[in-house]
Design an enzyme around this catalytic site. Structure first.
Site, mmCIF file in Angstrom:
data_model
loop_
_atom_site.group_PDB
_atom_site.id
_atom_site.type_symbol
_atom_site.label_atom_id
_atom_site.label_comp_id
_atom_site.label_asym_id
_atom_site.label_seq_id
_atom_site.Cartn_x
_atom_site.Cartn_y
_atom_site.Cartn_z
ATOM 1 N N GLY A 40 73.931 26.548 -47.717
ATOM 2 C CA GLY A 40 75.361 26.464 -47.975
ATOM 3 C C GLY A 40 75.796 27.273 -49.178
ATOM 4 N N ASP A 41 75.157 27.045 -50.335
ATOM 5 C CA ASP A 41 75.496 27.782 -51.551
ATOM 6 C C ASP A 41 74.238 28.388 -52.169
ATOM 7 O OD1 ASP A 41 74.310 25.446 -52.328
ATOM 8 O OD2 ASP A 41 75.751 24.964 -53.915
ATOM 9 N N GLU A 42 73.262 28.706 -51.345
ATOM 10 C CA GLU A 42 71.992 29.274 -51.804
ATOM 11 C C GLU A 42 71.807 30.685 -51.260
ATOM 12 O OE1 GLU A 42 68.877 26.642 -50.675
ATOM 13 O OE2 GLU A 42 69.644 24.949 -51.830
#
Length: 313
Positions: A231-233
């Protein structure tokens, strides 16, 4: 098209279906070869003398007036394809077996072509004597396939590679030559990303992801791969960087350019990130999975200790 040293090996034996014409099968092959760019080849392993049909000469962009020399034609392969060809060819000769390979060549006119090689080894008294087979031009098929694969392996939001593409890296065999050109893996995790979504909404969060992906591509133009793996990696694969301590300091300096507010609908959305780095060892066999585990552990420790990249402004 004139053939060079066309050996009897490549002539299909006449059959009862040849309607009384001894060369009917060969004529059929020639007709098919005019539709599909392909040809036959052989290499005498003792002298390394090549025998190519006109179809192979056309694929390589060579004239039928001169006999091709093996060393000169091997140099036409791109580095990765040349390494793969050498490895598979040597194994086939040693085991008196065969191999298949899709390879890239650069012709004398500068055009890049993709070819498919299907080869086998002929042996006499247990000794490999001849390598022979077919070569087919698959450039157009390869282009279509690469377009479809790029679409399947692209993250539609940020435009960088997706988790599927990164997974292909992780699943590569340890001895694949391309892995020798990987020096380090950096994993990034955006800090406070949930708070951005909660305060400004998911559209704002998406804007941050897009901006961070763009900044990664700009900050690491030499990267082998920039990928959104969660997701936010994000993950960045880099080539060999030299001495580890110096490289790590350089990377941490570069990552400052990833920060700074993202302008969105009159707002300034803050971005900070944690990172975990892992360097490929020069003394042990390269292992993609082990590199990922090491970088992931470093990222976990960074987040646990709140050792983040922060904007100095």
């Amino acid at each position: 098209m004139k053939n060079i040293h066309l050996q009897e090996t490549f002539r299909p034996a006449p059959s009862t279906n040849d309607i009384g014409k001894p060369d009917a099968a060969l004529n059929l092959y020639d007709q098919a070869a005019s539709i599909v760019p392909m040809g036959a080849f052989s290499c005498d392993l003792a002298s390394e003398r090549l025998s190519w049909t006109g179809g192979v000469l056309d694929i390589f962009g060579l004239s039928s007036e001169h006999t091709p020399e093996r060393q000169a034609t091997v140099e036409m392969y791109t580095e990765a394809s040349r390494e793969a060809l050498s490895r598979k060819r040597s194994h086939a000769i040693a085991s008196r077996s065969g191999f298949s390979l899709d390879a890239s060549i650069i012709r004398p006119d500068g055009a890049e072509r993709w070819i498919r090689i299907n080869a086998a080894v002929r042996s006499v008294n247990g000794r490999a004597t001849t390598l022979y087979g077919m070569k087919q031009d698959i450039t157009e098929d390869r282009a279509r396939w690469e377009t479809l694969r790029a679409q399947a392996e692209c993250d539609p939001l940020t435009g960088v590679a997706n988790r599927l593409r990164f997974q292909r890296f992780l699943e590569r065999p340890n001895d694949e030559p391309v892995l020798e050109r990987i020096g380090a893996l950096i994993l990034f995790d955006l800090d406070g990303f949930k708070q951005i979504n909660d305060r400004w909404g998911h559209a704002a969060g998406d804007a941050c992801l897009v901006a961070f992906g763009d900044r990664l591509k700009t900050a690491f133009p030499q990267a082998r791969l920039v990928s959104r793996i969660g997701g936010d990696e994000f993950a960045v694969l880099l080539p060999p960087l030299g001495a580890q301590g110096k490289a790590e300091r350089a990377v941490r300096w570069i990552t400052r350019s990833l920060l700074g507010p993202v302008k969105w609908n009159g707002e300034r959305l803050p971005i900070s990130a944690s990172l975990g780095m892992a360097f490929a060892s020069e003394h042990t066999e390269f292992n993609p999975q082990a590199l990922f585990v090491t970088a992931d552990r470093a990222l976990y420790e960074a987040k646990k200790g709140r050792s983040t990249i922060s904007d100095c402004a």
